[in-house]
Write an enzyme that holds these catalytic residues in place. Sequence first.
Site, PDB file in Angstrom:
ATOM      1  N   CYS A 157       0.862  -1.186   0.000  1.00 58.88           N
ATOM      2  CA  CYS A 157       0.000   0.000   0.000  1.00 58.88           C
ATOM      3  C   CYS A 157       0.896   1.232   0.000  1.00 58.88           C
ATOM      4  O   CYS A 157       1.684   1.426   0.944  1.00 58.88           O
ATOM      5  CB  CYS A 157      -0.883  -0.022   1.249  1.00 58.88           C
ATOM      6  SG  CYS A 157      -1.876   1.469   1.446  1.00 58.88           S
ATOM      7  N   CYS A 165      -0.838   3.477  -6.622  1.00 54.81           N
ATOM      8  CA  CYS A 165      -1.740   2.831  -5.648  1.00 54.81           C
ATOM      9  C   CYS A 165      -1.883   1.396  -6.127  1.00 54.81           C
ATOM     10  O   CYS A 165      -2.120   1.156  -7.324  1.00 54.81           O
ATOM     11  CB  CYS A 165      -3.087   3.535  -5.621  1.00 54.81           C
ATOM     12  SG  CYS A 165      -4.380   2.622  -4.741  1.00 54.81           S
TER      13      CYS A 165
HETATM   14  N1  DGL Z   1      -3.949   0.309  -2.123  1.00 54.07           N
HETATM   15  C1  DGL Z   1      -3.640   1.524  -1.422  1.00 54.07           C
HETATM   16  C2  DGL Z   1      -2.376   2.188  -1.971  1.00 54.07           C
HETATM   17  O1  DGL Z   1      -1.550   1.572  -2.610  1.00 54.07           O
HETATM   18  C3  DGL Z   1      -4.649   2.610  -1.239  1.00 54.07           C
HETATM   19  C4  DGL Z   1      -6.107   2.514  -1.238  1.00 54.07           C
HETATM   20  C5  DGL Z   1      -6.741   3.285  -0.088  1.00 54.07           C
HETATM   21  O2  DGL Z   1      -6.964   4.521  -0.176  1.00 54.07           O
HETATM   22  O3  DGL Z   1      -6.991   2.648   0.927  1.00 54.07           O
HETATM   23  O4  DGL Z   1      -2.161   3.351  -1.727  1.00 54.07           O
END
Ligand code: DGL
Length: 302
Positions: free
Chosen positions: A99, A213
């Site tokens: 993330c 993301c």
């Molecule tokens: N998958 C997460 C990232 O790589 C973000 C998604 C969220 O806002 O929770 O930043």
Amino acid sequence: MPTDSLPPTHLIAGAAAGPTLEGAGSRAQTVLVFDSGLGGLTVLAEVMRARPDARIVYAADDAAFPYGRLSEQELVARVLTVMGRLIALHAPDIVVIACNTASTLVLPHLRAQFTLPFVGTVPAIKPAAIASRTRHISILATPGTVERDYTRDLIKAYADDCLVTLVGSANLAALAEAELAGSPAPDADILAEVEACFVTTPIGRTDTIVLGCTHYPLIRHRIERVAPWPVAYIDPAPAIARRVVQLLGGPLIGHEPDGHVHGTALFTGRTHVPVELARALAARGLPTIVHEPMPLATAAAA
Ligand code: DGL
């Protein structure tokens, strides 16, 4: 219970009910892959390819999804609390923070608090700057990630000679989640989230977009379909898997892959998983689904 949900027997309460890998003895190493939701699955796929012998726990902190809307203070508190619990439950050998929104902020705090290795995921700005011929690159990420000093520092360090457009998308991660759960958004909704990435100036136009993301590679095909022109999309997942192998080593010698991966998906929020999503998780090597409730307010206050 909604008809599109699995019956409760498909949800096993408590991580103690997680699977034991077939044929895995005490030598099996555990990799914990962590995200706010389903985005980390794009990183998981590369990690599984690199370490098919590892015991995999995929943890989605969906009780707090989306992380992009949390303040920095809330996010640090949340991730430290949830991680403490996950480490106590699963004793991983390594944790992959799949993330960007969390990694660009919380990694130093995690490393200060826990002794095991953490691999983070941050926007792949360096490879994008290397790849771009027009020197026009865009970074598509959550509003949190585009605001981070960490992201700005990466731009200064690696893309100072590029025209860099930062696009904070409020909704794209949720649209990716919906797609995986069998409810794809209309093209117009996808386009509204990504069109600011496509920039034309008198000297050129965007030729490279950083998928900043981990949710976005899940709907890369949708983004490509609505894109005003073709560009290169940079996804850091293969580099993250390489880092895992550097820190943990390669697959154990003598490991005979049986063609089936037996990972566990853990959710901190949802108690019912739509059939479509359960199938998508099983297809990604996560046939077992566990609910480990960690409500946002309680965990943040703990
Ligand atoms: N998958 C997460 C990232 O790589 C973000 C998604 C969220 O806002 O929770 O930043």
